[in-house]
Design a protein around this motif. Sequence first.
Motif, PDB file in Angstrom:
ATOM      1  N   GLN A  21       0.885  -1.171   0.000  1.00 15.40           N
ATOM      2  CA  GLN A  21       0.000   0.000   0.000  1.00 15.40           C
ATOM      3  C   GLN A  21       0.915   1.211   0.000  1.00 15.40           C
ATOM      4  N   ASN A  23       0.970   5.253  -0.039  1.00 13.01           N
ATOM      5  CA  ASN A  23       0.066   6.383   0.150  1.00 13.01           C
ATOM      6  C   ASN A  23       0.246   7.426  -0.942  1.00 13.01           C
ATOM      7  N   ASP A  84      -7.084   4.940   4.088  1.00 10.12           N
ATOM      8  CA  ASP A  84      -6.105   4.549   5.113  1.00 10.12           C
ATOM      9  C   ASP A  84      -6.502   5.167   6.452  1.00 10.12           C
ATOM     10  N   HIS A  85      -6.579   4.336   7.488  1.00  6.24           N
ATOM     11  CA  HIS A  85      -6.881   4.815   8.850  1.00  6.24           C
ATOM     12  C   HIS A  85      -8.181   5.629   8.887  1.00  6.24           C
ATOM     13  N   GLU A 144       1.682  10.147  12.127  1.00  8.68           N
ATOM     14  CA  GLU A 144       1.573  10.332  10.677  1.00  8.68           C
ATOM     15  C   GLU A 144       0.230  10.982  10.385  1.00  8.68           C
ATOM     16  N   VAL A 178       5.844   1.086  13.692  1.00  9.45           N
ATOM     17  CA  VAL A 178       5.799   2.523  13.987  1.00  9.45           C
ATOM     18  C   VAL A 178       5.588   3.301  12.690  1.00  9.45           C
ATOM     19  N   HIS A 179       4.695   4.264  12.723  1.00  8.00           N
ATOM     20  CA  HIS A 179       4.549   5.170  11.582  1.00  8.00           C
ATOM     21  C   HIS A 179       5.732   6.127  11.568  1.00  8.00           C
ATOM     22  N   GLY A 180       6.306   6.336  10.381  1.00  5.10           N
ATOM     23  CA  GLY A 180       7.439   7.247  10.307  1.00  5.10           C
ATOM     24  C   GLY A 180       8.724   6.504  10.645  1.00  5.10           C
ATOM     25  N   HIS A 207       1.623  -2.122   9.202  1.00  2.00           N
ATOM     26  CA  HIS A 207       1.720  -0.665   9.049  1.00  2.00           C
ATOM     27  C   HIS A 207       3.144  -0.235   9.390  1.00  2.00           C
ATOM     28  N   GLY A 208       3.479   1.001   8.981  1.00  7.36           N
ATOM     29  CA  GLY A 208       4.810   1.496   9.317  1.00  7.36           C
ATOM     30  C   GLY A 208       5.895   0.752   8.559  1.00  7.36           C
ATOM     31  N   GLY A 209       5.693   0.558   7.282  1.00  5.20           N
ATOM     32  CA  GLY A 209       6.645  -0.217   6.470  1.00  5.20           C
ATOM     33  C   GLY A 209       7.994   0.450   6.274  1.00  5.20           C
ATOM     34  N   THR A 210       8.024   1.787   6.399  1.00  7.85           N
ATOM     35  CA  THR A 210       9.302   2.495   6.203  1.00  7.85           C
ATOM     36  C   THR A 210      10.304   2.107   7.282  1.00  7.85           C
ATOM     37  N   ASN A 229       2.300  -1.428   4.327  1.00  7.80           N
ATOM     38  CA  ASN A 229       2.038  -0.012   4.052  1.00  7.80           C
ATOM     39  C   ASN A 229       3.334   0.788   4.072  1.00  7.80           C
ATOM     40  N   VAL A 230       3.530   1.604   3.054  1.00  9.15           N
ATOM     41  CA  VAL A 230       4.706   2.478   2.970  1.00  9.15           C
ATOM     42  C   VAL A 230       4.279   3.881   2.560  1.00  9.15           C
ATOM     43  N   ASN A 231       4.640   4.859   3.393  1.00  8.38           N
ATOM     44  CA  ASN A 231       4.355   6.250   3.049  1.00  8.38           C
ATOM     45  C   ASN A 231       5.600   7.113   3.228  1.00  8.38           C
ATOM     46  N   THR A 232       6.153   7.099   4.426  1.00  7.15           N
ATOM     47  CA  THR A 232       7.272   7.990   4.762  1.00  7.15           C
ATOM     48  C   THR A 232       8.455   7.849   3.805  1.00  7.15           C
TER      49      THR A 232
END
Length: 283
Positions: A21, A23, A84-85, A144, A178-180, A207-210, A229-232
């Motif tokens: 996922q 973002n 998401d969330h 996040e 952890v997010h981020g 979650h918190g894939g970064t 999930n990857v966003n950061t």
Amino acid sequence: PLVSMKEMLDTAKANSYAVGQFNINNLEYIQAILQAAEEEKSPVILGVSEGAGKYMGGYGVVVAMVKSLMEAYGTTVPVAIHLDHGSSFEACAKAIHAGFTSVMIDASHDPFEQNIATTSKVVELAHFHGVSVEAELGTVGGQEDDVVGDIIYADPKECQELVERTGIDCLAPALGSVHGPYKGEPNLGFKEMEEIGAATGLPLVLHGGTGIPLKDIQKAISYGTSKINVNTENQIQQAAKVREVLEANPNMIDPRKYLGPSRDVIKETVIGKMREFGSAGKA
Ligand code: G3H
Ligand code: ZN
């Protein structure tokens, strides 16, 4: 095609890989991620937080942009548009009615029975529209958007009960992620992950894939994680490229000249993750 997450995640679980996922925050993110998925022949989940949805002009604008780009690109791989969330039944309902193909109802901060009640309502509406549902137990650490939390591990018994009583399609048991950015090495609860994956039989979500090392990604997949999930990471890479290009060209003002290269960096990052997760070539 635009699809729910159900089939893509069940297939991923059965074949021991994970679907990313990624973002989205604007046009360039959607372009980069769709291009990466098509080139890698990988299924893909476009994650949209409530904040990003507002920023882009609402869920209807997001769906219109994604659909138009898929048509323009001749996208052939399966794509899910996923809230998401989602923070409430209403937020999930809005996304579903705007054309999202998947929603997360994150009621993990509520008392267990309230999580069950809210999640059940979302599942009823979502499944009526063929939309998949993700729920969470325990809480993911970090910050996040406006999603903040301490690390609270999910309880395997509660996970099994939530799945049985709500009918969700996939589950995000918070087990140390952890997010981020992580402070130090991630310490994921693999024992609990294996137990929850086996007990529920559902695809699990990380979650918190970064910042999670490849060895832990592969271990998580072996214990039933089928969505990561990857966003950061994309945001870090994109921001670095924009700074680099603007610093090197102080007189540059054409947004395409600095957003274009940053779009390519997002695409390369996503391609790398699809290969790490094993979803490349699976579409
Ligand atoms: O829901 C979004 C993800 O959990 C993103 O986590 O920004 O740490 O990669 P990340
Ligand atoms: Zn998350």
